[in-house]
Design a protein around this motif. Sequence first.
Motif, PDB file in Angstrom:
ATOM      1  N   TYR A  35      -8.782  -5.421   3.172  1.00 52.08           N
ATOM      2  CA  TYR A  35      -7.815  -5.935   2.196  1.00 52.08           C
ATOM      3  C   TYR A  35      -8.213  -5.657   0.742  1.00 52.08           C
ATOM      4  O   TYR A  35      -7.476  -6.018  -0.174  1.00 52.08           O
ATOM      5  CB  TYR A  35      -7.649  -7.447   2.384  1.00 52.08           C
ATOM      6  CG  TYR A  35      -7.352  -7.833   3.808  1.00 52.08           C
ATOM      7  CD1 TYR A  35      -6.068  -7.713   4.331  1.00 52.08           C
ATOM      8  CD2 TYR A  35      -8.364  -8.299   4.655  1.00 52.08           C
ATOM      9  CE1 TYR A  35      -5.808  -8.055   5.658  1.00 52.08           C
ATOM     10  CE2 TYR A  35      -8.110  -8.636   5.973  1.00 52.08           C
ATOM     11  CZ  TYR A  35      -6.829  -8.511   6.465  1.00 52.08           C
ATOM     12  OH  TYR A  35      -6.570  -8.844   7.775  1.00 52.08           O
ATOM     13  N   ALA A  43      -7.352  -6.215  -5.601  1.00 51.01           N
ATOM     14  CA  ALA A  43      -7.551  -7.466  -4.879  1.00 51.01           C
ATOM     15  C   ALA A  43      -8.520  -8.341  -5.667  1.00 51.01           C
ATOM     16  O   ALA A  43      -9.289  -7.837  -6.500  1.00 51.01           O
ATOM     17  CB  ALA A  43      -8.111  -7.213  -3.477  1.00 51.01           C
ATOM     18  N   GLY A  52       1.597  -7.055  -4.675  1.00 48.76           N
ATOM     19  CA  GLY A  52       1.309  -6.538  -3.351  1.00 48.76           C
ATOM     20  C   GLY A  52      -0.156  -6.565  -2.983  1.00 48.76           C
ATOM     21  O   GLY A  52      -0.515  -6.358  -1.818  1.00 48.76           O
ATOM     22  N   ALA A 104      -4.116  -8.309  -2.695  1.00 43.37           N
ATOM     23  CA  ALA A 104      -4.571  -9.448  -1.899  1.00 43.37           C
ATOM     24  C   ALA A 104      -5.493 -10.373  -2.689  1.00 43.37           C
ATOM     25  O   ALA A 104      -6.243  -9.928  -3.559  1.00 43.37           O
ATOM     26  CB  ALA A 104      -5.297  -8.962  -0.646  1.00 43.37           C
ATOM     27  N   GLU A 147      -1.067 -14.521   4.346  1.00 40.24           N
ATOM     28  CA  GLU A 147      -0.900 -13.491   5.383  1.00 40.24           C
ATOM     29  C   GLU A 147      -1.771 -13.764   6.609  1.00 40.24           C
ATOM     30  O   GLU A 147      -1.375 -13.519   7.736  1.00 40.24           O
ATOM     31  CB  GLU A 147      -1.254 -12.124   4.794  1.00 40.24           C
ATOM     32  CG  GLU A 147      -1.143 -10.958   5.756  1.00 40.24           C
ATOM     33  CD  GLU A 147      -1.425  -9.638   5.060  1.00 40.24           C
ATOM     34  OE1 GLU A 147      -2.367  -8.935   5.475  1.00 40.24           O
ATOM     35  OE2 GLU A 147      -0.692  -9.311   4.095  1.00 40.24           O
ATOM     36  N   ARG A 161      -1.098 -12.630  -0.253  1.00 38.03           N
ATOM     37  CA  ARG A 161      -0.580 -11.517  -1.039  1.00 38.03           C
ATOM     38  C   ARG A 161       0.064 -12.015  -2.337  1.00 38.03           C
ATOM     39  O   ARG A 161       0.688 -13.079  -2.381  1.00 38.03           O
ATOM     40  CB  ARG A 161       0.468 -10.744  -0.252  1.00 38.03           C
ATOM     41  CG  ARG A 161      -0.081 -10.012   0.961  1.00 38.03           C
ATOM     42  CD  ARG A 161      -0.910  -8.807   0.566  1.00 38.03           C
ATOM     43  NE  ARG A 161      -1.544  -8.201   1.737  1.00 38.03           N
ATOM     44  CZ  ARG A 161      -2.364  -7.146   1.659  1.00 38.03           C
ATOM     45  NH1 ARG A 161      -2.633  -6.608   0.470  1.00 38.03           N
ATOM     46  NH2 ARG A 161      -2.910  -6.643   2.748  1.00 38.03           N
TER      47      ARG A 161
END
Length: 236
Positions: free
Chosen positions: A35, A101, A128, A130, A172, A233
């Motif tokens: 991720y 992320a 979009g 993480a 998620e 997310r």
Amino acid sequence: MADITGDQRVQSEVLEGLATAVNHRRWFVELAVPYLGDNPIEIGSGLGDYALEWAEHLPRITATEADPDRLVRLKERLAEHPGIEVRQMLLPHSERGDYSAAVSYNVLEHIDDHVGALRSMRDLVRPGGAVIIIVPAFQFAMSPADVATGHVRRYTKKTLAAAMTEAGLTVEKIHYANALGLIGYFMATKVFRLMPKEGPMVKVYDTLVLPATKAAEQRVRPPFGQSVFAVARVPS
């Protein structure tokens, strides 16, 4: 900005002791790798153990630390790694970013305004991307070791998911990790009132018990664990 909670000396001692739990760290490194994307930021890098291992999988990563003394040590340790940028960061804040992320292990439990901290992480990440979190699980396991290291709370899947949702994130994946570790931690820190530092118990658990625990949990997710792992997310 929030205050840094807990005894920083004790926190550093615990970080140094747990650095010997190599199998445990590599397991948690692996959980985040899918991720992270190409340019993540780690919130609360401590002594840099996770950042160093993630850097082996990534073109670049930013490591951060709030405590000034640990920040100096972090910069010294990572100075010879050009793919790792080091900076100071304390949450919550109002900064915006374009990281792929944000990953933060065992930090959120130190912060009173944990929803504000999660919003800050959200704002550092591009749409979009993480936000990847590990926190200690179950309030009944709150021990003198938690208090000494500045833990404000421990979590369940439900309470962590609620905080992430309130922060504007879309959960998620969320699950417990290290079921046997919760039992060992409870006995060591709550019953015997020990600190989770380097020693025979940590080495035996990491060498003999942890690999079997990891293998079992890769097949079946346990209903409890020492930690909660979550991926959420940033809305597109």
